[in-house]
Design a protein around this motif. Sequence first.
Motif, PDB file in Angstrom:
ATOM      1  N   MET A 187       0.848  -1.176   0.000  1.00  0.00           N
ATOM      2  CA  MET A 187       0.000   0.000   0.000  1.00  0.00           C
ATOM      3  C   MET A 187       0.895   1.241   0.000  1.00  0.00           C
ATOM      4  O   MET A 187       1.976   1.222   0.560  1.00  0.00           O
ATOM      5  CB  MET A 187      -0.924  -0.011   1.203  1.00  0.00           C
ATOM      6  N   ALA A 188       0.426   2.289  -0.596  1.00  0.00           N
ATOM      7  CA  ALA A 188       1.220   3.505  -0.759  1.00  0.00           C
ATOM      8  C   ALA A 188       1.480   4.198   0.572  1.00  0.00           C
ATOM      9  O   ALA A 188       0.720   4.047   1.532  1.00  0.00           O
ATOM     10  CB  ALA A 188       0.493   4.458  -1.706  1.00  0.00           C
ATOM     11  N   GLU A 189       2.584   4.959   0.597  1.00  0.00           N
ATOM     12  CA  GLU A 189       2.945   5.672   1.829  1.00  0.00           C
ATOM     13  C   GLU A 189       1.872   6.659   2.255  1.00  0.00           C
ATOM     14  O   GLU A 189       1.667   6.877   3.440  1.00  0.00           O
ATOM     15  CB  GLU A 189       4.271   6.419   1.636  1.00  0.00           C
ATOM     16  N   ASN A 190       1.197   7.270   1.288  1.00  0.00           N
ATOM     17  CA  ASN A 190       0.168   8.237   1.666  1.00  0.00           C
ATOM     18  C   ASN A 190      -1.070   7.552   2.232  1.00  0.00           C
ATOM     19  O   ASN A 190      -1.991   8.209   2.685  1.00  0.00           O
ATOM     20  CB  ASN A 190      -0.205   9.125   0.484  1.00  0.00           C
ATOM     21  N   PHE A 191      -1.074   6.223   2.224  1.00  0.00           N
ATOM     22  CA  PHE A 191      -2.219   5.490   2.748  1.00  0.00           C
ATOM     23  C   PHE A 191      -2.417   5.780   4.235  1.00  0.00           C
ATOM     24  O   PHE A 191      -3.542   5.984   4.689  1.00  0.00           O
ATOM     25  CB  PHE A 191      -2.047   3.988   2.499  1.00  0.00           C
ATOM     26  N   ILE A 192      -1.339   5.804   4.986  1.00  0.00           N
ATOM     27  CA  ILE A 192      -1.452   6.115   6.419  1.00  0.00           C
ATOM     28  C   ILE A 192      -2.018   7.516   6.610  1.00  0.00           C
ATOM     29  O   ILE A 192      -2.852   7.741   7.481  1.00  0.00           O
ATOM     30  CB  ILE A 192      -0.115   5.930   7.144  1.00  0.00           C
ATOM     31  N   HIS A 193      -1.579   8.441   5.767  1.00  0.00           N
ATOM     32  CA  HIS A 193      -2.122   9.800   5.848  1.00  0.00           C
ATOM     33  C   HIS A 193      -3.631   9.785   5.611  1.00  0.00           C
ATOM     34  O   HIS A 193      -4.386  10.468   6.325  1.00  0.00           O
ATOM     35  CB  HIS A 193      -1.423  10.717   4.843  1.00  0.00           C
ATOM     36  N   ARG A 194      -4.073   9.001   4.642  1.00  0.00           N
ATOM     37  CA  ARG A 194      -5.516   8.893   4.372  1.00  0.00           C
ATOM     38  C   ARG A 194      -6.243   8.308   5.582  1.00  0.00           C
ATOM     39  O   ARG A 194      -7.340   8.754   5.929  1.00  0.00           O
ATOM     40  CB  ARG A 194      -5.760   8.033   3.136  1.00  0.00           C
ATOM     41  N   LEU A 237       0.993   6.889  14.402  1.00  0.00           N
ATOM     42  CA  LEU A 237       1.864   6.151  13.492  1.00  0.00           C
ATOM     43  C   LEU A 237       2.561   7.072  12.504  1.00  0.00           C
ATOM     44  O   LEU A 237       1.990   8.064  12.058  1.00  0.00           O
ATOM     45  CB  LEU A 237       1.068   5.093  12.725  1.00  0.00           C
ATOM     46  N   GLU A 238       3.779   6.708  12.158  1.00  0.00           N
ATOM     47  CA  GLU A 238       4.525   7.454  11.143  1.00  0.00           C
ATOM     48  C   GLU A 238       4.142   6.917   9.771  1.00  0.00           C
ATOM     49  O   GLU A 238       3.723   5.765   9.631  1.00  0.00           O
ATOM     50  CB  GLU A 238       6.019   7.287  11.381  1.00  0.00           C
ATOM     51  N   SER A 239       4.320   7.726   8.752  1.00  0.00           N
ATOM     52  CA  SER A 239       3.886   7.344   7.410  1.00  0.00           C
ATOM     53  C   SER A 239       4.656   6.159   6.835  1.00  0.00           C
ATOM     54  O   SER A 239       4.184   5.497   5.928  1.00  0.00           O
ATOM     55  CB  SER A 239       3.983   8.539   6.462  1.00  0.00           C
ATOM     56  N   ALA A 240       5.831   5.869   7.359  1.00  0.00           N
ATOM     57  CA  ALA A 240       6.637   4.767   6.828  1.00  0.00           C
ATOM     58  C   ALA A 240       6.351   3.424   7.505  1.00  0.00           C
ATOM     59  O   ALA A 240       6.961   2.416   7.163  1.00  0.00           O
ATOM     60  CB  ALA A 240       8.113   5.110   6.962  1.00  0.00           C
ATOM     61  N   VAL A 241       5.424   3.393   8.441  1.00  0.00           N
ATOM     62  CA  VAL A 241       5.110   2.153   9.159  1.00  0.00           C
ATOM     63  C   VAL A 241       4.533   1.113   8.200  1.00  0.00           C
ATOM     64  O   VAL A 241       3.754   1.438   7.311  1.00  0.00           O
ATOM     65  CB  VAL A 241       4.110   2.459  10.302  1.00  0.00           C
ATOM     66  N   ASN A 242       4.936  -0.131   8.388  1.00  0.00           N
ATOM     67  CA  ASN A 242       4.390  -1.234   7.612  1.00  0.00           C
ATOM     68  C   ASN A 242       3.082  -1.655   8.294  1.00  0.00           C
ATOM     69  O   ASN A 242       3.111  -2.293   9.359  1.00  0.00           O
ATOM     70  CB  ASN A 242       5.397  -2.389   7.571  1.00  0.00           C
ATOM     71  N   ILE A 243       1.969  -1.319   7.689  1.00  0.00           N
ATOM     72  CA  ILE A 243       0.668  -1.576   8.304  1.00  0.00           C
ATOM     73  C   ILE A 243       0.427  -3.069   8.483  1.00  0.00           C
ATOM     74  O   ILE A 243      -0.096  -3.506   9.505  1.00  0.00           O
ATOM     75  CB  ILE A 243      -0.472  -0.939   7.485  1.00  0.00           C
ATOM     76  N   GLY A 244       0.811  -3.863   7.506  1.00  0.00           N
ATOM     77  CA  GLY A 244       0.623  -5.308   7.611  1.00  0.00           C
ATOM     78  C   GLY A 244       1.356  -5.889   8.805  1.00  0.00           C
ATOM     79  O   GLY A 244       0.808  -6.697   9.562  1.00  0.00           O
TER      80      GLY A 244
END
Length: 87
Positions: free
Chosen positions: A1-8, A60-67
Amino acid sequence: MAENFIHRLQQKENRAYMELYDHYFAKLHRFARSFVFDGEVAKDIVQNALIKLYENISQLESAVNIGAYLCVTVRSFRLARDPNNKW
């Protein structure tokens, strides 16, 4: 998933949470079922992990691996439910 996903997700974008669920739920459920043999309990654990992500997304930081974050959270919930590993 894209880095901006966490921002979303941090912006509480409903579509982002739907994408998160669609992308991860089945994988996390299979992971939970590998150590919890009751499908409903596994489902509850995954739902709790997703809720925890929702509650803590702003931290969470934007570079976190969500999975990876979700897998660790699922495992943590499993251990919290049964610290003696009696599943």
